[in-house]
Design a protein around this motif. Structure first.
Motif, short mmCIF file in Angstrom:
data_model
loop_
_atom_site.label_atom_id
_atom_site.label_comp_id
_atom_site.label_asym_id
_atom_site.label_seq_id
_atom_site.Cartn_x
_atom_site.Cartn_y
_atom_site.Cartn_z
N LEU A 506 -34.50 4.97 29.74
CA LEU A 506 -34.35 5.32 31.15
C LEU A 506 -35.65 5.10 31.90
O LEU A 506 -36.75 5.39 31.39
CB LEU A 506 -33.94 6.78 31.30
CG LEU A 506 -32.44 7.07 31.35
CD1 LEU A 506 -31.76 6.66 30.05
CD2 LEU A 506 -32.20 8.55 31.64
N ILE A 507 -35.50 4.62 33.13
CA ILE A 507 -36.62 4.50 34.06
C ILE A 507 -36.25 5.36 35.26
O ILE A 507 -35.45 4.96 36.11
CB ILE A 507 -36.87 3.05 34.49
CG1 ILE A 507 -37.02 2.15 33.27
CG2 ILE A 507 -38.11 2.96 35.37
CD1 ILE A 507 -37.06 0.67 33.61
N GLY A 508 -36.79 6.55 35.34
CA GLY A 508 -36.38 7.46 36.41
C GLY A 508 -34.95 7.93 36.18
O GLY A 508 -34.48 8.09 35.05
N THR A 509 -34.22 8.12 37.28
CA THR A 509 -32.85 8.61 37.20
C THR A 509 -31.83 7.50 37.21
O THR A 509 -30.77 7.60 36.57
CB THR A 509 -32.56 9.56 38.40
OG1 THR A 509 -33.47 10.66 38.35
CG2 THR A 509 -31.15 10.10 38.35
N ASN A 510 -32.10 6.39 37.90
CA ASN A 510 -31.07 5.41 38.21
C ASN A 510 -31.26 4.04 37.57
O ASN A 510 -30.55 3.10 37.91
CB ASN A 510 -30.98 5.23 39.74
CG ASN A 510 -30.54 6.51 40.42
OD1 ASN A 510 -29.56 7.12 40.02
ND2 ASN A 510 -31.28 6.92 41.45
N LYS A 511 -32.21 3.89 36.62
CA LYS A 511 -32.44 2.58 36.00
C LYS A 511 -32.52 2.74 34.49
O LYS A 511 -32.96 3.77 33.98
CB LYS A 511 -33.75 1.96 36.50
CG LYS A 511 -33.85 1.73 37.98
CD LYS A 511 -35.22 1.17 38.34
CE LYS A 511 -35.40 1.04 39.85
NZ LYS A 511 -36.75 0.54 40.20
N ASN A 512 -32.13 1.69 33.79
CA ASN A 512 -32.38 1.63 32.37
C ASN A 512 -32.41 0.18 31.90
O ASN A 512 -31.93 -0.72 32.58
CB ASN A 512 -31.37 2.45 31.56
CG ASN A 512 -29.97 1.90 31.59
OD1 ASN A 512 -29.75 0.69 31.52
ND2 ASN A 512 -28.98 2.77 31.67
N PHE A 513 -33.00 -0.03 30.75
CA PHE A 513 -32.94 -1.34 30.10
C PHE A 513 -32.81 -1.10 28.60
O PHE A 513 -33.14 -0.02 28.09
CB PHE A 513 -34.18 -2.19 30.40
CG PHE A 513 -35.44 -1.68 29.76
CD1 PHE A 513 -35.82 -2.09 28.49
CD2 PHE A 513 -36.26 -0.78 30.43
CE1 PHE A 513 -36.98 -1.62 27.89
CE2 PHE A 513 -37.42 -0.30 29.84
CZ PHE A 513 -37.79 -0.72 28.57
N GLY A 514 -32.30 -2.11 27.91
CA GLY A 514 -32.13 -1.93 26.48
C GLY A 514 -31.43 -3.12 25.85
O GLY A 514 -31.45 -4.24 26.37
N GLY A 515 -30.81 -2.87 24.73
CA GLY A 515 -30.11 -3.93 24.03
C GLY A 515 -29.32 -3.35 22.87
O GLY A 515 -29.39 -2.15 22.57
#
Length: 747
Positions: A506-515
Motif C-alpha cells: 500500500l501507498i497511503g490509502t488509495n494506491k498499491n503496487f505488487g505482483g
C-alpha cells in the motif's frame, strides 16, 4: 398585513420597556430541533449579526444544538451558512466510511451488499440505533477544534447549553460542561436511528423527546429577553412520513406537542419559519431550507435592529459578531490513551493513526489518521477527544468500538449477461493469524460463482499484504459470427478455476503496487449444439505485476475521483487438451492451441469530474495488447457491456458482453452523468476505438486495426440496498439497439 402590524407592536412594546430599565437586559436565543429543517436557523443568525444584536445565551436541542453550538463558540451566521452548505449529508448520515476513504485493500468488498450483519458469539449484533456516523464525529471534532480546551460551556464566547434525554429515566439531561462533541451527538441521537451515547453509566438519546424547545433552560441561565426559533408546527400527517428518520422523529415529538405550549409562553418573540413542506429527513433540500431561513431572517431584521439599538441606548457594548472565534492551528499531543481494544491489534491502530507523542498536529491531520483507522473496517466507531494539559498541548483520548470479527453479508443481483443470483459472503477477521481477513463468497443463481480468499497484513507498518485465493466461475460464453456480428453463432459454457497468490504494497490509502502468479484451469463445451463443436480444457500459469489507484467518491454513480489499473504479465507452462468435432468427426487441431508463452498488457483508467452539482463528466480510456499472440479465442480480450464482470473484459456500450473478442483493443469512452432528482441519474455515453491490431509478429500493426463506435443512454437509481441501471445501446458495427439491465450488486 396582520403579521407586519404585530411586529410593529412588538417593536414599540420593547422599545418602551427597555428604556425604562437601568441595567442592560440579557438576550437569550433558543433553537429547536427539527432535523433537516434546522438549517432554517442559519438565516436567523445572519439577520441577528447584520443587526449587530449581541446574544448573551444560547440553548438548543438536536439540530438546534448543533447550529446553536457553532454560533456560541464564535462562528458568525455567515460562517455557519458556509459550513451548512458544504456538508455531505449522505456521508454524515451513513454508517459507513466514504468510498474514497476506504483503504484500497478493502475496496474490493466494500459497498457490494445490501445487508451486512456482525456476528458475535453466534448472535447477530443489533445496536441501539442504525447510524453511528464516524464522519459526523470527525466533522464535529473539526468544526469545534478551536474550543477543544474549553470544557465549561459557560466559557464559550456565548454561554451555551443543550438538551438530551436519559434513556433509563426519560428525564432531560442538560449539558453545560464536559465534552462538547458527546453532548451534541447525544442531543441529536434520535432513537433507533442514531446510536445512543454512553454517559455516566447511562445512555442518552435525542433531547427532543422531553424538551425540543428549551426555553426553560435559557431562562435559568439568566435571560431577560428570549428569542425562540421553533420548527415544530404540529405532528406530521401519516401520508408524509416517508422514511425511518421521519417516523422516529415523529415519535420524539409526541411529548413536545404538549410541552411546546408552555415553553412558547416564556418567549418574548417566537419565530416559526414556514418549513412545513419539508421533513426531518429532507437533507437533499438543505439549500432551499436555508433560503427560507434567510427570508425569515430578513423579515425580522427590523426587530433585531431595534432591539440592538435599544439595548445599546441603555448600556453600550463593543461587539463585532464577525470576529468572535479564536482559531487554533495545531495541538501538540503529549500522550494518548486508547479505550475499547479487545481483539484487534493496537499496533495496527497506531500505525493507521500515525500520531506521535510530542508532535504538533492540525485537526485535519488528526482526522486523516482516524479516517485511515476506520477505513480498515475493524471498527464500528473510532473517535477522539482532547484533554488540555498546558496551553497548546493535550492528551489524545481515543475511544473505539470494534466491529464483530465475523460478518455475514447478503445482496441480490440481476444482470443481462450473468442472470439472477443471491450473493452471500461470510468474512472472518483474524481467523488463522492476527491482522488477516478470510472470506467465502458465493453467487447462487443461473451461473454459479465462488471465491475463497485469505488476505494477510504484515510488516512494521502493516502496509504489506499477501493474498491467497481460489475462484470458480461458471459463465455463458457466446461466440458471434464475425461477418454478421449481430448473429450469435454458438453458445458455450465456460468453467474457470483460478488459484492466485499475490503480494501488494500500500501507498497511503488509495494506491498499491505488487505482483503475483495465477494458475488457470478452464473447461469449455458447447451449451447449444453447433455444426462445429469445441470441447476440452486448458491449463496455464500467469505471472504478472500491477499498479492500482482508486480515489472515486462512491462505488455507484460516482461524481469525482479516478480509478486506474495497469497490469503486465506473461502466460506460460500451458497444457491443453482440446477436441473439435464436425458432427461426429474429429477435426485435426494441431495448430489450434499454441503452448508457446505470450505476454500481455492491460490498462484501464476512468476519471469523474463534477462540472456542477448535478452534472459529471466521465472519461474512460482502455488499452490491451499481446506479444507473441497465439490466435486462440480464450486468450483474447472480450469487448462489450456497461459494467466490468470478468478479468479479460473491456466495457464497450453498444455491444453485448463478449460480442466481439480480439487480440487487442484501444479505446476512449466519454460520458455525461446528470442527477435528475435525488438519486435518479441519466447517463449518456459515446465510445470509440480500434481492435485486432495485434498479430503474431507485431504488438501494433496499424494495417490490421479495425475501428468501432458505440453509444448508450442509461437511467440509473442509486437505491442503497438495490442500485439499478437500465440501458439502451447501439453500435453501427451491429446495427441493432440492445437493452441492458443491471439490478443489485455485481459479484
Amino acid at each position: 398585513m396582520k403579521t407586519a402590524l404585530t411586529l410593529l407592536l412588538v417593536l414599540a412594546f420593547f422599545s418602551f420597556n427597555l428604556h425604562a430599565q437601568t441595567a442592560r437586559p440579557k438576550v437569550g436565543l433558543v433553537l429547536s430541533g427539527g432535523g433537516a429543517k434546522g438549517m432554517a436557523h442559519i438565516g436567523i443568525l445572519k439577520a441577528i449579526d447584520s443587526a449587530g444584536l449581541k446574544i448573551d445565551y444560547v440553548t438548543g436541542t438536536s439540530m438546534g444544538s448543533i447550529i446553536g453550538a457553532l454560533y456560541a463558540v464564535g462562528y458568525s451566521g455567515k460562517q455557519v451558512d458556509s459550513i451548512g452548505r458544504t456538508l455531505d449529508w449522505d456521508i454524515l448520515l451513513s454508517n459507513k466510511p466514504g468510498y474514497k476513504d476506504v483503504s484500497i485493500d478493502e475496496k474490493d468488498e466494500y459497498a457490494r451488499y445490501a445487508v451486512e450483519v456482525g456476528i458475535r458469539d453466534l448472535k447477530p449484533q443489533i445496536g441501539t440505533g442504525v447510524i453511528e456516523s464516524e464522519e459526523l464525529w470527525l466533522k464535529l471534532a473539526e468544526v469545534f477544534f478551536p474550543v477543544y480546551d474549553v470544557k465549561d460551556f459557560s466559557k464559550f464566547n456565548i454561554p451555551f447549553k443543550c438538551v438530551a434525554t436519559d434513556l433509563a429515566t426519560g428525564k432531560a439531561v442538560v449539558h453545560s460542561k464536559g465534552e462538547l462533541m458527546k453532548a451534541l451527538r447525544s442531543s441529536m441521537a434520535i432513537p433507533s436511528v442514531f446510536t445512543a451515547i454512553e454517559f455516566n453509566e447511562t445512555k442518552l438519546v435525542d433531547g427532543g423527546i422531553v424538551r425540543n424547545f428549551p426555553v426553560t433552560d435559557i431562562k435559568s441561565m439568566g435571560a431577560d429577553i428570549v428569542i425562540g426559533v421553533n420548527l415544530f408546527s404540529g405532528l406530521t400527517k401519516v401520508g408524509d412520513l416517508n422514511n425511518a428518520l421521519d417516523i422516529m422523529y415523529q415519535i420524539t415529538q409526541y411529548k413536545d406537542a404538549e410541552d411546546l405550549v408552555k415553553e412558547k409562553k416564556l418567549c418574548n418573540l417566537v419565530i416559526e419559519p414556514p418549513v412545513g413542506q419539508y421533513s426531518a429527513g429532507s437533507f437533499s433540500a438543505t439549500d432551499s431550507i436555508i433560503l427560507i431561513g434567510n427570508a425569515v431572517g430578513d423579515y425580522y431584521y427590523p426587530y433585531f435592529k431595534k432591539l440592538a439599538d435599544s439595548l445599546n441606548a441603555i448600556s453600550p457594548v463593543t461587539y463585532n459578531p464577525f470576529n468572535r472565534l479564536k482559531s487554533k492551528e495545531k495541538v501538540t499531543i503529549d500522550s494518548y490513551e486508547i479505550k475499547g481494544i479487545q481483539k484487534t491489534s493496537q499496533n495496527m491502530l497506531l500505525d493507521r493513526l500515525n500520531i506521535k507523542e510530542g508532535k504538533a498536529y492540525s485537526v485535519s491531520e488528526i482526522n486523516y489518521g482516524f479516517r485511515k483507522a476506520y477505513s480498515t473496517r475493524y471498527y464500528e466507531k473510532v473517535f477522539y477527544t482532547l484533554t488540555p494539559t498546558t496551553p497548546g498541548h493535550a492528551k489524545l483520548n481515543c475511544e473505539l468500538k470494534e466491529n464483530p470479527l465475523t460478518a455475514l453479508k447478503l445482496g441480490l443481483a440481476y444482470h443481462s449477461f450473468s442472470g439472477a443470483a443471491i450473493i452471500a459472503n461470510i468474512t472472518q477477521r483474524n481467523l488463522l493469524f492476527d491482522k488477516s481477513r478470510t472470506m467465502v463468497k458465493l453467487a447462487i443463481g443461473e451461473n454459479f460463482r465462488a471465491l475463497v480468499q485469505h488476505k494477510q497484513a504484515f510488516g512494521a507498518r502493516l502496509n504489506n499484504f499477501a493474498t491467497l485465493s481460489y475462484s470458480y466461475e461458471s459463465l455463458p460464453f457466446p461466440i458471434y459470427d464475425r461477418s454478421e456480428i449481430a448473429n450469435q453463432a454458438y453458445l458455450y459454457k465456460i468453467y474457470v478455476n483460478t488459484l492466485d497468490l499475490n503480494y501488494k504494497r500500500l501507498i497511503g490509502t488509495n494506491k498499491n503496487f505488487g505482483g503475483g502468479v495465477s494458475y488457470f484451469h478452464n473447461w469449455f463445451s458447447p451449451d447449444i449444439s453447433a455444426v462445429a463443436r469445441l470441447k476440452g480444457n486448458v491449463k496455464n500459469l500467469y505471472g504478472y505485476i500491477n499498479y492500482e489507484v482508486n480515489t472515486i467518491n462512491r462505488r455507484f454513480f460516482p461524481t469525482s475521483g479516478f480509478d486506474v489499473y495497469a497490469e503486465a504479465g506473461v502466460m506460460f507452462n500451458r497444457v491443453s487438451d482440446v477436441q473439435v468435432y464436425s458432427g461426429d468427426t474429429l477435426i485435426d487441431i494441431s495448430n489450434l492451441v499454441s503452448n508457446k508463452p505470450f505476454q500481455r498488457i492491460k490498462i484501464l483508467a476512468v476519471k469523474y469530474t463534477a462540472l456542477s452539482s448535478r452534472l459529471t463528466l466521465i472519461k474512460h480510456i482502455a488499452f490491451g495488447a499481446q506479444k507473441n499472440y497465439t490466435g486462440f479465442t480464450l486468450d483474447n480480450f472480450y469487448l462489450g457491456g456497461v459494467q466490468q464482470l470478468f478479468r479479460a473484459q473491456f466495457v464497450f456500450p453498444g455491444l453485448k458482453e463478449g460480442q466481439l473478442n480480439s487480440s487487442s483493443y484501444a479505446g476512449l469512452n466519454l460520458g455525461l452523468q446528470y442527477r435528475v432528482l435525488g438519486e435518479l441519474y441519466l447517463i449518456g455515453r459515446a465510445c470509440g476505438g480500434f481492435y485486432d491490431f495485434t498479430t503474431a509478429s507485431k504488438i501494433v500493426d496499424r494495417d490490421k486495426a479495425q475501428g468501432l463506435f458505440g453509444t448508450s443512454l442509461s437511467l440509473g437509481y442509486n437505491l442503497s440496498v438495490m442500485p439499478m441501471e437500465f440501458t439502451a445501446m447501439y453500435s453501427p458495427l451491429v446495427g441493432v439497439v440492445y437493452g441492458h439491465v443491471r439490478i443489485g450488486f455485481l459479484f
